[in-house]
Structures are given as structure tokens and as C-alpha cells.
Design an enzyme around this catalytic site. Structure first.
Site, PDB file in Angstrom:
ATOM      1  N   ASN A  10       1.097  -1.057  -0.127  1.00 24.02           N
ATOM      2  CA  ASN A  10      -0.187   0.044  -0.122  1.00 24.02           C
ATOM      3  C   ASN A  10       0.995   1.260  -0.093  1.00 24.02           C
ATOM      4  O   ASN A  10       1.378   1.330   1.071  1.00 24.02           O
ATOM      5  CB  ASN A  10      -0.785  -0.058   1.247  1.00 24.02           C
ATOM      6  CG  ASN A  10      -1.815   1.231   1.609  1.00 24.02           C
ATOM      7  OD1 ASN A  10      -1.720   1.998   0.724  1.00 24.02           O
ATOM      8  ND2 ASN A  10      -2.224   1.573   2.505  1.00 24.02           N
ATOM      9  N   LYS A  12       0.110   4.171  -0.269  1.00 20.37           N
ATOM     10  CA  LYS A  12      -0.464   5.404   0.273  1.00 20.37           C
ATOM     11  C   LYS A  12      -0.468   6.731  -0.407  1.00 20.37           C
ATOM     12  O   LYS A  12      -0.272   6.663  -1.596  1.00 20.37           O
ATOM     13  CB  LYS A  12       0.013   5.595   1.886  1.00 20.37           C
ATOM     14  CG  LYS A  12       0.151   4.303   2.589  1.00 20.37           C
ATOM     15  CD  LYS A  12       0.120   4.598   4.001  1.00 20.37           C
ATOM     16  CE  LYS A  12       0.220   3.154   4.668  1.00 20.37           C
ATOM     17  NZ  LYS A  12       0.195   3.280   6.272  1.00 20.37           N
ATOM     18  N   HIS A  96      -9.573   0.837   5.050  1.00 17.81           N
ATOM     19  CA  HIS A  96      -8.115   0.981   5.531  1.00 17.81           C
ATOM     20  C   HIS A  96      -8.244   2.017   6.795  1.00 17.81           C
ATOM     21  O   HIS A  96      -8.972   3.006   6.826  1.00 17.81           O
ATOM     22  CB  HIS A  96      -6.956   1.789   4.723  1.00 17.81           C
ATOM     23  CG  HIS A  96      -5.757   1.672   5.077  1.00 17.81           C
ATOM     24  ND1 HIS A  96      -5.253   2.634   6.151  1.00 17.81           N
ATOM     25  CD2 HIS A  96      -4.617   0.769   4.837  1.00 17.81           C
ATOM     26  CE1 HIS A  96      -4.038   2.095   6.360  1.00 17.81           C
ATOM     27  NE2 HIS A  96      -3.715   1.159   5.592  1.00 17.81           N
ATOM     28  N   GLU A  98      -6.784   4.276   7.863  1.00 21.86           N
ATOM     29  CA  GLU A  98      -6.287   5.725   7.653  1.00 21.86           C
ATOM     30  C   GLU A  98      -7.566   6.210   7.136  1.00 21.86           C
ATOM     31  O   GLU A  98      -7.967   7.558   7.343  1.00 21.86           O
ATOM     32  CB  GLU A  98      -5.063   6.063   6.906  1.00 21.86           C
ATOM     33  CG  GLU A  98      -3.799   5.780   7.597  1.00 21.86           C
ATOM     34  CD  GLU A  98      -2.783   5.154   6.641  1.00 21.86           C
ATOM     35  OE1 GLU A  98      -2.552   5.236   5.481  1.00 21.86           O
ATOM     36  OE2 GLU A  98      -1.606   4.641   7.302  1.00 21.86           O
ATOM     37  N   GLU A 168      -5.252  -5.480  10.553  1.00 19.19           N
ATOM     38  CA  GLU A 168      -4.290  -4.375  10.646  1.00 19.19           C
ATOM     39  C   GLU A 168      -4.676  -3.651  11.948  1.00 19.19           C
ATOM     40  O   GLU A 168      -5.135  -2.491  11.947  1.00 19.19           O
ATOM     41  CB  GLU A 168      -4.182  -3.386   9.595  1.00 19.19           C
ATOM     42  CG  GLU A 168      -3.954  -4.068   8.234  1.00 19.19           C
ATOM     43  CD  GLU A 168      -3.516  -3.034   7.448  1.00 19.19           C
ATOM     44  OE1 GLU A 168      -2.524  -3.080   6.897  1.00 19.19           O
ATOM     45  OE2 GLU A 168      -4.271  -2.198   6.742  1.00 19.19           O
ATOM     46  N   GLY A 174       2.579   1.606  10.751  1.00 22.87           N
ATOM     47  CA  GLY A 174       3.483   2.801  10.583  1.00 22.87           C
ATOM     48  C   GLY A 174       4.187   3.225  11.852  1.00 22.87           C
ATOM     49  O   GLY A 174       4.715   4.364  12.041  1.00 22.87           O
ATOM     50  N   SER A 214       3.505  -2.680  10.242  1.00 28.17           N
ATOM     51  CA  SER A 214       4.871  -2.582  10.303  1.00 28.17           C
ATOM     52  C   SER A 214       5.771  -3.919   9.876  1.00 28.17           C
ATOM     53  O   SER A 214       6.737  -4.343  10.694  1.00 28.17           O
ATOM     54  CB  SER A 214       5.274  -2.314  11.849  1.00 28.17           C
ATOM     55  OG  SER A 214       4.940  -0.935  11.933  1.00 28.17           O
TER      56      SER A 214
HETATM   57  C1  PEP Z   1      -0.586  -0.254   5.865  1.00 29.89           C
HETATM   58  O1  PEP Z   1      -0.739   0.920   5.984  1.00 29.89           O
HETATM   59  O2  PEP Z   1      -1.468  -0.972   5.755  1.00 29.89           O
HETATM   60  C2  PEP Z   1       0.469  -0.734   6.702  1.00 29.89           C
HETATM   61  C3  PEP Z   1       0.461  -1.770   7.212  1.00 29.89           C
HETATM   62  O3  PEP Z   1       1.437   0.158   6.699  1.00 29.89           O
HETATM   63  P1  PEP Z   1       2.953  -0.010   7.569  1.00 29.89           P
HETATM   64  O4  PEP Z   1       3.473  -1.387   7.099  1.00 29.89           O
HETATM   65  O5  PEP Z   1       3.692   1.113   7.188  1.00 29.89           O
HETATM   66  O6  PEP Z   1       2.783  -0.181   9.069  1.00 29.89           O
END
Ligand code: PEP
Length: 252
Positions: A10, A12, A96, A98, A168, A174, A214
């Protein structure tokens, strides 16, 4: 049941069209010998068509990060499922954290977005996850159950045959903090049972449930070894093709 691992990046709100094409081209080259893992990248909507062209005929699949559930009309700044599909996407991320956190996306909107996606043949990746406060209050399963049941409300088995579920935990996105192995294992097991009780054993067995939060080259092997983890949704570490390929080739 054997499920093909699904590893998705992703991107973003990162990369211009040209930068997205460069990374996608490099990644596709690095993935040319990948057979047993499905790899998907989700660039910004503005780069979808360019990236589609760059990865055409390669093993890398294309996904979008968001769409709007209306088909067309006066919705300034939005893109429809049709547009996303026409730009070359096969997958679509929906819900998601976000989007939920910064854009007020509700489970009802998620449900309508999935309906719009299914209507044009896009494969939905439904993202769910609890916040740290919700976990501390021991509401994790309550939240996840609501996100899944409301998000998937009204769809039939056939419609959901290509569903990917992405767990997630919001506090792990992040932040550099990954959920513990036991935590991930317990949640994924729970989600598979939930799919069975809401839909059918067959759908639960076939649906890929991936982990996000992460994921890095250093921890991916441990995460992928967890029963009921069928892949990873990767944010930060997917932006660099050399780094992302080390996640995709977690098995060496
Ligand atoms: C995500 O945005 O779906 C995500 C898992 O981000 P990150 O790997 O940076 O934690």
C-alpha cells in the site's frame, strides 16, 4: 486448505506517477520468478493507469487504495469503481484505518464501497483493526466482528469468493510496532471462525486473511509462519522495491 499467499504493498500518498512507474517496473523485474505468491501493489489513484501499463504482462497485480461508492455524478474529487477498474486495477483496498480515522469512513460506507467494487468485478481487500484503546478495553473482538459483519452485510458466497481480509491493528500501522505472534494467531483464528459462522466453512477456508502493521524483511518470516496468516499488507516497507522483494521472498 492451501491458500496462495497474498503480499500487497500500500503506497498510500507517496510517489508521483513517474516514481510509481519506476518502482513498479523494478519490482516487476524482481518478481519475474515468483510463482506461488500473489503480489499486488496499490499506488495512488492518479498513477493507476501508468502503473497498469508498466506492469502489464508481469506477475505483479494492481490494486487501488480507495473509491467512492456512487457510480457517477457531482462528487467532486472522487473516483468511481468503474474508473478504478478501467484504469487497470484488479484489487481495491476498502476500510483502511487511515480512511476510517482521517476521512470518517464508517462500516456502512465500507459496505457500500464493497458493493460498488463487486459490481464491476474488483476484488475487495477489506481492512479491519482495533485501536490501542479498544484493545486495552478488551474490545478487540467486538470491534473486529462489527467491522466484518457490517462491512460484508448482504453479500452472498459467490460475491465474496475473491475477498481478502486484512487484519491491521491500528496501533501497529506505521509505528514500527508489530503485534505479538500469539495476538496475531488468536485474531486470525477468530476471524476465520467468524467467516464460517457468518457465511460458510468453505468460504472461511478459502478466504485469505493477511496481516498488516509494520511488516518488514526482518519480521515477515515469523509472521508468515503463523497458522491462519495468508499474507501481508505492507505500507512503508513496500515503497522501496529492493526492500519489498525481501518481504515477498520471505522464504528465501
Ligand atoms: C498499511 O498501511 O496497511 C500498513 C500496514 O502500513 P505499515 O506497514 O507502514 O505499518
Amino acid at each position: 486448505m492451501k491458500r496462495q499467499p497474498f503480499i500487497a504493498g500500500n503506497w498510500k500518498m507517496n510517489k508521483t506517477g513517474q516514481q510509481a512507474v519506476e518502482t513498479a517496473t523494478q519490482l516487476a523485474r524482481l518478481c519475474s520468478d515468483i510463482k506461488d505468491i500473489e503480489v499486488m501493489i496499490a499506488p495512488a489513484n492518479l498513477s493507476l493507469a501508468l502503473v497498469a501499463q508498466a506492469i502489464q504482462g508481469t506477475t505483479v497485480k494492481l490494486g487501488a487504495q480507495n473509491l467512492y461508492f456512487e457510480q457517477q455524478g457531482a462528487f467532486t474529487g472522487e473516483v468511481s469503481a468503474d474508473m478504478v477498474k478501467a484504469a487497470g486495477a484488479e484489487y481495491i483496498l476498502v476500510g483502511h484505518s487511515e480512511r476510517r480515522q482521517y476521512f470518517g469512513e464508517t462500516d456502512e460506507a465500507v459496505n457500500r464501497k464493497i458493493a460498488a467494487a463487486l459490481g464491476v468485478g474488483l476484488k475487495p481487500v477489506l481492512c479491519i483493526g482495533e485501536t490501542l484503546a479498544q484493545r486495552k478495553q478488551e474490545n478487540t473482538y467486538l470491534i473486529l466482528d462489527k467491522q466484518v459483519s457490517d462491512g460484508l452485510k448482504g453479500f452472498g458466497l459467490e460475491e465474496l469468493s475473491n475477498l481478502v481480509l486484512a487484519y491491521e491493528p491500528v496501533w501497529a500501522i506505521g509505528t514500527g510496532q508489530t503485534a505479538g505472534i500469539e495476538q496475531v494467531e488468536a485474531v486470525h483464528q477468530h476471524l476465520r471462525s467468524l467467516l464460517e459462522s457468518l457465511f460458510s466453512k468453505d468460504l472461511a477456508d478459502r478466504t485469505r486473511i493477511v496481516y498488516g502493521g509494520s511488516v518488514k524483511p526482518e519480521n515477515v518470516k515469523k509472521i508468515m509462519a503463523i497458522e491462519d496468516v495468508d499474507g501481508a499488507l505492507v505500507g512503508g516497507a513496500s515503497l522501496d522495491a529492493d526492500k519489498f522483494i525481501n518481504i515477498i521472498k520471505y522464504n528465501g
